[in-house]
Design a protein around this motif. Structure first.
Motif, PDB file in Angstrom:
ATOM      1  N   GLY A 127      32.919   7.764 -47.011  1.00 28.42           N
ATOM      2  CA  GLY A 127      32.330   8.856 -46.250  1.00 28.42           C
ATOM      3  C   GLY A 127      31.999  10.040 -47.136  1.00 28.42           C
ATOM      4  O   GLY A 127      30.915  10.624 -47.040  1.00 28.42           O
ATOM      5  N   GLY A 172      28.323  11.245 -47.883  1.00 24.36           N
ATOM      6  CA  GLY A 172      27.967  12.610 -47.500  1.00 24.36           C
ATOM      7  C   GLY A 172      27.352  13.368 -48.666  1.00 24.36           C
ATOM      8  O   GLY A 172      26.325  14.032 -48.510  1.00 24.36           O
ATOM      9  N   VAL A 210      33.989  10.340 -40.826  1.00 23.87           N
ATOM     10  CA  VAL A 210      32.926  11.122 -40.191  1.00 23.87           C
ATOM     11  C   VAL A 210      32.975  12.579 -40.671  1.00 23.87           C
ATOM     12  O   VAL A 210      31.953  13.182 -40.999  1.00 23.87           O
ATOM     13  CB  VAL A 210      33.040  11.050 -38.648  1.00 23.87           C
ATOM     14  CG1 VAL A 210      32.029  11.970 -37.987  1.00 23.87           C
ATOM     15  CG2 VAL A 210      32.848   9.615 -38.176  1.00 23.87           C
ATOM     16  N   ILE A 260      31.714  12.734 -44.242  1.00 24.08           N
ATOM     17  CA  ILE A 260      30.247  12.692 -44.336  1.00 24.08           C
ATOM     18  C   ILE A 260      29.696  14.103 -44.120  1.00 24.08           C
ATOM     19  O   ILE A 260      28.856  14.589 -44.879  1.00 24.08           O
ATOM     20  CB  ILE A 260      29.643  11.724 -43.285  1.00 24.08           C
ATOM     21  CG1 ILE A 260      30.007  10.280 -43.608  1.00 24.08           C
ATOM     22  CG2 ILE A 260      28.125  11.884 -43.223  1.00 24.08           C
ATOM     23  CD1 ILE A 260      29.581   9.275 -42.554  1.00 24.08           C
ATOM     24  N   SER A 276      27.933  16.409 -47.084  1.00 22.12           N
ATOM     25  CA  SER A 276      26.524  16.786 -47.011  1.00 22.12           C
ATOM     26  C   SER A 276      26.336  18.305 -46.954  1.00 22.12           C
ATOM     27  O   SER A 276      25.346  18.832 -47.455  1.00 22.12           O
ATOM     28  CB  SER A 276      25.851  16.105 -45.824  1.00 22.12           C
ATOM     29  OG  SER A 276      26.553  16.376 -44.644  1.00 22.12           O
ATOM     30  N   TYR A 279      23.677   3.560 -40.313  1.00 25.06           N
ATOM     31  CA  TYR A 279      25.110   3.455 -40.593  1.00 25.06           C
ATOM     32  C   TYR A 279      25.838   4.730 -40.155  1.00 25.06           C
ATOM     33  O   TYR A 279      26.863   4.677 -39.484  1.00 25.06           O
ATOM     34  CB  TYR A 279      25.338   3.206 -42.088  1.00 25.06           C
ATOM     35  CG  TYR A 279      26.791   3.178 -42.484  1.00 25.06           C
ATOM     36  CD1 TYR A 279      27.566   2.058 -42.253  1.00 25.06           C
ATOM     37  CD2 TYR A 279      27.395   4.290 -43.064  1.00 25.06           C
ATOM     38  CE1 TYR A 279      28.905   2.033 -42.590  1.00 25.06           C
ATOM     39  CE2 TYR A 279      28.740   4.276 -43.408  1.00 25.06           C
ATOM     40  CZ  TYR A 279      29.488   3.144 -43.175  1.00 25.06           C
ATOM     41  OH  TYR A 279      30.821   3.130 -43.504  1.00 25.06           O
ATOM     42  N   ILE A 280      25.269   5.872 -40.533  1.00 24.07           N
ATOM     43  CA  ILE A 280      25.933   7.137 -40.224  1.00 24.07           C
ATOM     44  C   ILE A 280      25.926   7.420 -38.724  1.00 24.07           C
ATOM     45  O   ILE A 280      26.960   7.737 -38.140  1.00 24.07           O
ATOM     46  CB  ILE A 280      25.291   8.294 -41.018  1.00 24.07           C
ATOM     47  CG1 ILE A 280      25.684   8.150 -42.483  1.00 24.07           C
ATOM     48  CG2 ILE A 280      25.738   9.645 -40.489  1.00 24.07           C
ATOM     49  CD1 ILE A 280      25.005   9.107 -43.410  1.00 24.07           C
ATOM     50  N   SER A 298      28.393   5.245 -37.143  1.00 26.83           N
ATOM     51  CA  SER A 298      29.783   5.669 -37.357  1.00 26.83           C
ATOM     52  C   SER A 298      30.193   6.724 -36.343  1.00 26.83           C
ATOM     53  O   SER A 298      31.346   6.811 -35.957  1.00 26.83           O
ATOM     54  CB  SER A 298      29.965   6.273 -38.755  1.00 26.83           C
ATOM     55  OG  SER A 298      29.596   5.347 -39.725  1.00 26.83           O
TER      56      SER A 298
END
Lengths: 152, 279
Positions: free
Chosen positions: A102, A106, B43, B46, B50, B162-163, B166
């Motif tokens: 993840g 990200g 999650v 991610i 980002s 995919y994201i 999830s």
């Protein structure tokens, strides 16, 4: 070739330490089992990557296929080390690599987050379609075959 | 290489801190009307990763973000090894499961027919290939990254689904399985098999919901779901390389010139031109 392999070994060691952390903290597995288990998985992964490098001269197939196939062969009943491989890796949670994954996903996403934000509603619709299609396809075939074979 | 080590070190230590924090918090689970929402620590990672990227907080540079992409594949390699081991350990069980379980794996291909036209109509380009060839769980992400590289449009497509999967996958598949069950046309065992899409969390959400609808079949549903999920994990990768990818690319090459973004733009231009001539 040596350079590529040593770089991948170095990166595998890096991510393995994070996977070990997740296995201990997130899935409450014993410390010793976690280090041993992830270590074995990382060695199989590295071997798979090396096989891929050698094989790619003859045929181009995804490296991940060799990694998974190698795991399968080592753990199958014909393998002399099957008990060792299955035993040492049994205390590694399936989802243990996902937390690190993840983070990297990200970070990688960060470079085109604006593109993704623009596509976001399309991706949500598409994801719902993709999941629905997979589910309906499988359930239809499963039902028909169960009926044909007289299982239900 | 020296500079690279510095950049890897930066990514590594930030990731380590984030992992320790969010794994200590753990998986969040709560019930909503239709089923259960499961939010894995990934999650949050991610989102955190980002936000730190070059387009928002600028903590990571563009090159570092690209290195992050190459680490995705390295992280998935031990996961693929684990998948292979679990398949090898259960080989005899898998041989015994019978034709229905094996054949329903081909059902996973149906999604290509279903979703590729939609992706093209939504205006996706080569991203559509990555987004539509499978249900896009972990092993698929590994495969697409491996075949096309971390920065290819195909990988972006897989990555996107995919994201989103999830985040909304568990709640959606729980909802979906209860809707499909309410049609009363499929046997509970078939529904159980369909729950194994190649993601443990989604499989549990779906079989959990189905078990509540058909309590008398609950045990068999969970068993079927588990075996089917494992099977997808093994066959999925070969199916993808030899069937799903070639088929998706073939269909893309046929459909894209007809309903792709550029084709539609060209048609529209032609029509306006024709109108102009009439005037």
């Amino acid at each position: 070739m040596k350079k590529i392999i040593s770089e991948q070994a170095f990166l595998l060691i890096l991510v393995s330490t994070i996977i070990i952390m997740t296995n201990i903290l997130g899935y409450s597995m014993p410390i010793r089992d976690s280090i041993l288990g992830v270590g074995v998985l990382a060695i199989i992964a590295l071997m798979g990557l090396i096989i891929n490098k050698i094989m790619s001269r003859f045929i181009k197939l995804p490296a991940m296929m060799y990694v998974s196939l190698l795991g399968l062969l080592l753990a199958s009943p014909v393998s002399p080390v099957s008990e060792l491989v299955i035993g040492t890796t049994s205390n590694v949670a399936f989802l243990a690599p996902t937390t690190a994954l993840g983070a990297f996903a990200g970070i990688s996403l960060g470079k085109d987050i604006k593109d993704f934000a623009k596509m976001s509603w399309k991706l949500v619709i598409l994801t719902i379609f993709v999941i629905t299609g997979t589910f309906l396809g499988s359930v239809t075939i499963a039902h028909v075959v169960l009926k044909l074979t007289g299982a239900i | 290489m020296k500079l690279r080590i510095k950049q890897y070190a930066k990514i590594y230590f930030v990731t380590l801190i984030l992992v320790v924090v969010f794994d200590s918090i753990g998986t969040l689970q709560f019930d909503v009307g239709a089923g259960q929402v499961v939010i894995l620590p990934m999650v949050f990672l991610i989102i955190a990763g980002s936000i730190l990227g070059p387009q928002i907080l600028k903590f990571f540079t563009k090159e570092e973000a690209e290195l992050g992409g190459s680490l995705v594949l390295i992280t998935l390699a031990p996961f693929m090894a684990k998948m292979g081991i679990s398949a090898g350990a259960n080989l005899s069980k898998l041989v015994a499961v019978g034709p229905a379980l094996l054949l329903q794996e081909f059902g996973n291909l149906a999604t290509i027919l279903f979703s590729l036209p939609l992706a093209l109509l939504l205006g996706l380009g080569r991203e559509a290939i990555g987004a539509c060839y499978s249900v896009n769980r972990d092993s698929n992400l590994a495969l697409t990254t491996d075949i096309y590289g971390p920065n290819a449009p195909e990988t972006k497509g897989t990555f996107g689904v995919y994201i989103v999967g999830s985040v909304v996958g568990t709640i959606f598949i729980g909802l979906l399985s209860s809707i499909v069950a309410s049609w009363n046309i499929f046997h509970p065992l078939a529904l159980g098999m369909a729950s194994g899409v190649g993601s443990g969390v989604m499989m549990s959400a779906s079989t959990g919901t189905l078990g509540r609808i058909y309590p008398e079949f609950a045990e068999d549903i969970i068993l079927m779901g588990g075996v089917s999920d494992m099977l997808t994990g093994i066959t999925g990768i070969y199916m993808a390389v030899f069937v799903a990818f070639p088929f998706t690319k073939w269909l893309y090459n046929i459909l894209e010139p007809k309903i792709g973004v550029e084709a539609r733009a060209a048609k529209k231009a032609k029509r306006t031109l024709a109108k102009g001539e009439v005037k």
